[in-house]
Write a protein that holds these residues in place. Structure first.
Motif, mmCIF file in Angstrom:
data_model
loop_
_atom_site.group_PDB
_atom_site.id
_atom_site.type_symbol
_atom_site.label_atom_id
_atom_site.label_comp_id
_atom_site.label_asym_id
_atom_site.label_seq_id
_atom_site.Cartn_x
_atom_site.Cartn_y
_atom_site.Cartn_z
ATOM 1 N N MET A 1 -18.533 46.360 -33.791
ATOM 2 C CA MET A 1 -18.676 45.342 -34.812
ATOM 3 C C MET A 1 -18.814 46.027 -36.173
ATOM 4 O O MET A 1 -19.672 46.868 -36.366
ATOM 5 C CB MET A 1 -19.904 44.478 -34.525
ATOM 6 C CG MET A 1 -20.014 43.265 -35.441
ATOM 7 S SD MET A 1 -21.495 42.285 -35.059
ATOM 8 C CE MET A 1 -21.165 41.820 -33.356
ATOM 9 N N GLU A 2 -17.941 45.674 -37.103
ATOM 10 C CA GLU A 2 -17.937 46.285 -38.413
ATOM 11 C C GLU A 2 -18.558 45.352 -39.436
ATOM 12 O O GLU A 2 -18.475 44.118 -39.313
ATOM 13 C CB GLU A 2 -16.513 46.643 -38.837
ATOM 14 C CG GLU A 2 -15.839 47.649 -37.913
ATOM 15 C CD GLU A 2 -14.440 47.989 -38.386
ATOM 16 O OE1 GLU A 2 -14.054 47.527 -39.480
ATOM 17 O OE2 GLU A 2 -13.738 48.717 -37.667
ATOM 18 N N ILE A 3 -19.145 45.937 -40.470
ATOM 19 C CA ILE A 3 -19.797 45.130 -41.493
ATOM 20 C C ILE A 3 -18.793 44.225 -42.200
ATOM 21 O O ILE A 3 -19.101 43.077 -42.549
ATOM 22 C CB ILE A 3 -20.544 46.027 -42.513
ATOM 23 C CG1 ILE A 3 -21.318 45.171 -43.507
ATOM 24 C CG2 ILE A 3 -19.581 46.951 -43.230
ATOM 25 C CD1 ILE A 3 -22.446 44.384 -42.901
ATOM 26 N N ARG A 4 -17.575 44.710 -42.372
ATOM 27 C CA ARG A 4 -16.574 43.870 -43.055
ATOM 28 C C ARG A 4 -16.237 42.647 -42.222
ATOM 29 O O ARG A 4 -15.944 41.567 -42.766
ATOM 30 C CB ARG A 4 -15.321 44.682 -43.376
ATOM 31 C CG ARG A 4 -14.564 45.190 -42.170
ATOM 32 C CD ARG A 4 -13.289 45.889 -42.577
ATOM 33 N NE ARG A 4 -12.539 46.347 -41.406
ATOM 34 C CZ ARG A 4 -11.320 46.872 -41.460
ATOM 35 N NH1 ARG A 4 -10.723 47.005 -42.643
ATOM 36 N NH2 ARG A 4 -10.710 47.265 -40.368
ATOM 37 N N GLU A 5 -16.248 42.780 -40.887
ATOM 38 C CA GLU A 5 -15.975 41.621 -40.035
ATOM 39 C C GLU A 5 -17.098 40.594 -40.150
ATOM 40 O O GLU A 5 -16.850 39.383 -40.106
ATOM 41 C CB GLU A 5 -15.780 42.065 -38.592
ATOM 42 C CG GLU A 5 -14.517 42.897 -38.382
ATOM 43 C CD GLU A 5 -14.294 43.264 -36.927
ATOM 44 O OE1 GLU A 5 -15.231 43.086 -36.125
ATOM 45 O OE2 GLU A 5 -13.184 43.721 -36.588
ATOM 46 N N LEU A 6 -18.329 41.058 -40.286
ATOM 47 C CA LEU A 6 -19.434 40.127 -40.519
ATOM 48 C C LEU A 6 -19.260 39.418 -41.848
ATOM 49 O O LEU A 6 -19.564 38.221 -41.979
ATOM 50 C CB LEU A 6 -20.770 40.878 -40.489
ATOM 51 C CG LEU A 6 -21.215 41.456 -39.144
ATOM 52 C CD1 LEU A 6 -22.566 42.140 -39.299
ATOM 53 C CD2 LEU A 6 -21.295 40.371 -38.070
ATOM 54 N N GLN A 7 -18.784 40.157 -42.858
ATOM 55 C CA GLN A 7 -18.562 39.543 -44.170
ATOM 56 C C GLN A 7 -17.445 38.501 -44.095
ATOM 57 O O GLN A 7 -17.540 37.430 -44.708
ATOM 58 C CB GLN A 7 -18.227 40.627 -45.196
ATOM 59 C CG GLN A 7 -19.384 41.559 -45.483
ATOM 60 C CD GLN A 7 -18.986 42.783 -46.280
ATOM 61 O OE1 GLN A 7 -17.834 43.228 -46.222
ATOM 62 N NE2 GLN A 7 -19.937 43.329 -47.043
ATOM 63 N N ALA A 10 -18.911 35.456 -42.366
ATOM 64 C CA ALA A 10 -19.795 34.699 -43.241
ATOM 65 C C ALA A 10 -19.001 33.849 -44.227
ATOM 66 O O ALA A 10 -19.356 32.692 -44.506
ATOM 67 C CB ALA A 10 -20.724 35.652 -44.001
ATOM 68 N N ALA A 11 -17.914 34.407 -44.754
ATOM 69 C CA ALA A 11 -17.078 33.648 -45.682
ATOM 70 C C ALA A 11 -16.401 32.481 -44.974
ATOM 71 O O ALA A 11 -16.321 31.366 -45.505
ATOM 72 C CB ALA A 11 -16.035 34.565 -46.302
ATOM 73 N N ALA A 35 -10.210 39.227 -35.949
ATOM 74 C CA ALA A 35 -11.582 39.666 -36.154
ATOM 75 C C ALA A 35 -12.577 38.639 -35.630
ATOM 76 O O ALA A 35 -13.577 38.986 -34.981
ATOM 77 C CB ALA A 35 -11.833 39.933 -37.642
ATOM 78 N N ILE A 36 -12.306 37.361 -35.872
ATOM 79 C CA ILE A 36 -13.197 36.307 -35.381
ATOM 80 C C ILE A 36 -13.181 36.259 -33.860
ATOM 81 O O ILE A 36 -14.223 36.095 -33.212
ATOM 82 C CB ILE A 36 -12.810 34.947 -35.986
ATOM 83 C CG1 ILE A 36 -12.928 34.976 -37.520
ATOM 84 C CG2 ILE A 36 -13.668 33.842 -35.393
ATOM 85 C CD1 ILE A 36 -14.303 35.359 -38.016
ATOM 86 N N ARG A 65 -24.513 33.075 -37.785
ATOM 87 C CA ARG A 65 -24.421 33.219 -39.240
ATOM 88 C C ARG A 65 -25.769 33.628 -39.837
ATOM 89 O O ARG A 65 -25.816 34.483 -40.729
ATOM 90 C CB ARG A 65 -23.956 31.915 -39.894
ATOM 91 C CG ARG A 65 -23.941 32.020 -41.420
ATOM 92 C CD ARG A 65 -23.277 30.857 -42.102
ATOM 93 N NE ARG A 65 -23.983 29.609 -41.886
ATOM 94 C CZ ARG A 65 -23.684 28.462 -42.524
ATOM 95 N NH1 ARG A 65 -22.669 28.453 -43.382
ATOM 96 N NH2 ARG A 65 -24.353 27.360 -42.274
ATOM 97 N N ALA A 66 -26.861 33.057 -39.351
ATOM 98 C CA ALA A 66 -28.179 33.392 -39.889
ATOM 99 C C ALA A 66 -28.466 34.881 -39.735
ATOM 100 O O ALA A 66 -28.952 35.541 -40.663
ATOM 101 C CB ALA A 66 -29.259 32.569 -39.187
ATOM 102 N N HIS A 67 -28.130 35.423 -38.576
ATOM 103 C CA HIS A 67 -28.381 36.849 -38.354
ATOM 104 C C HIS A 67 -27.366 37.715 -39.096
ATOM 105 O O HIS A 67 -27.716 38.800 -39.575
ATOM 106 C CB HIS A 67 -28.344 37.147 -36.851
ATOM 107 C CG HIS A 67 -29.523 36.580 -36.112
ATOM 108 N ND1 HIS A 67 -30.726 37.228 -36.011
ATOM 109 C CD2 HIS A 67 -29.675 35.395 -35.460
ATOM 110 C CE1 HIS A 67 -31.576 36.486 -35.313
ATOM 111 N NE2 HIS A 67 -30.965 35.362 -34.970
ATOM 112 N N ALA A 68 -26.120 37.241 -39.177
ATOM 113 C CA ALA A 68 -25.098 38.011 -39.883
ATOM 114 C C ALA A 68 -25.445 38.145 -41.354
ATOM 115 O O ALA A 68 -25.301 39.227 -41.949
ATOM 116 C CB ALA A 68 -23.733 37.344 -39.719
ATOM 117 N N LEU A 69 -25.935 37.072 -41.975
ATOM 118 C CA LEU A 69 -26.303 37.115 -43.386
ATOM 119 C C LEU A 69 -27.454 38.083 -43.618
ATOM 120 O O LEU A 69 -27.479 38.819 -44.619
ATOM 121 C CB LEU A 69 -26.666 35.718 -43.886
ATOM 122 C CG LEU A 69 -25.498 34.722 -43.984
ATOM 123 C CD1 LEU A 69 -26.003 33.331 -44.384
ATOM 124 C CD2 LEU A 69 -24.457 35.209 -44.985
#
Length: 292
Positions: A1-7, A10-11, A35-36, A65-69
């Protein structure tokens, strides 16, 4: 899991529109969709409900989403803190030093450096010589001010100045009126000294050995202020730095004539040279004071 995928997630969770998010994040729609799907495969449930060409964040997605943010915010905070630490003007320097240097050398260096880099912060840690050396070796400290020169080739040592040592004796002592004294005259005296882990004690032991005797240490301390007070109380004599020492109500300073009756003040850093820009800039300043 990459940080950009979390970003990206989130978007997409905010806008629920693949085309809009792919354009704003400057990625292709297939890349975003893959990615999703990877995120959903990892957590084991769908994060969106899909209705034709529309997405709706479901209850699993709300939890994720809460944890990803929070994860994104933590990473961004870490990046900001690291950037602040390595900023040569506004970073932080972890500086270790002998306790006795905290009364004169450290304030002198920091006061001089403040005019050059007023936004630089310092973590100041006064300790025994062995602890300062270990702190630099283990990376807890960026640099250390210590004496004597530590053993080992894993540290870089730059001598800064020579600090004379003197003898401190109680008022009324047989040597109190002398203009100077040699350590060989103290073979029968009771000594007050710092504990063996301290650099000054190691130097004192070496000087006494060169004078032909082992000092009879009657009292040990961890602080120079306590050591001086013990001498004032008539508990023994002590070898102390001339800096910060002067005749006191109950004690007298007598210069030492022995060769090498000094301690070399030096700065140590890792020999690897792996220093942050802010630590390197301060080190350059400290070294420049040796030639000032």
């Amino acid at each position: 899991m990459e940080i950009r995928e979390l970003q990206w997630f989130a978007a997409l969770a905010e806008h629920e529109h693949v085309t809009l998010v792919s354009e704003r994040m400057n990625i292709s729609q297939p890349t975003l969709s893959r990615a999703i799907r990877r995120l959903e495969a990892r957590v084991g449930v769908p994060l969106f409900d899909r209705h034709q060409n529309r997405l709706r964040l479901n209850r699993y997605g709300e939890v994720f989403r809460a944890h990803a943010l929070r994860a994104i915010a933590e990473i961004e905070t870490a990046e900001q803190r690291i950037a602040a630490l390595i900023d040569p003007d506004a970073g932080t320097v972890a500086l270790g030093f002998l306790h006795s240097y905290g009364t004169w050398l450290v304030p002198e260096l920091l006061a001089g450096y403040r005019s050059r880099a007023p936004r630089t912060a310092f973590e100041l840690r006064g300790d025994a010589a062995d602890s300062v050396v270990d702190g630099v070796r283990c990376g807890r400290l960026d640099l250390g001010l210590t004496s004597p020169r530590p053993v080992g080739d894993d540290l870089e040592w730059v001598p800064l100045r020579e600090e004379p040592l003197c003898l401190l004796v109680p008022v009324g002592h047989r040597l109190a009126r002398r203009r100077s004294v040699k350590l060989s005259e103290l073979a029968e005296e009771a000594f007050v000294a710092l504990q063996p882990v301290f650099g000054l004690r190691q130097i004192t032991d070496r000087l006494c050995a060169a004078a032909g005797f082992t000092p009879r240490v009657a009292w040990e301390s961890t602080e120079l202020s306590t050591l001086r007070s013990l001498v004032e109380a008539g508990m023994g004599v002590a070898v102390v730095p001339t800096t910060g020492s002067q005749d006191r109500q109950g004690a007298v300073v007598v210069p030492l004539r022995d060769p090498g009756a000094t301690r070399t003040v030096g700065v140590i850093t890792p020999a690897s040279g792996l220093r942050s820009p802010v630590a390197q800039r301060f080190l350059d300043y400290v070294c420049s004071t040796a030639h000032a």
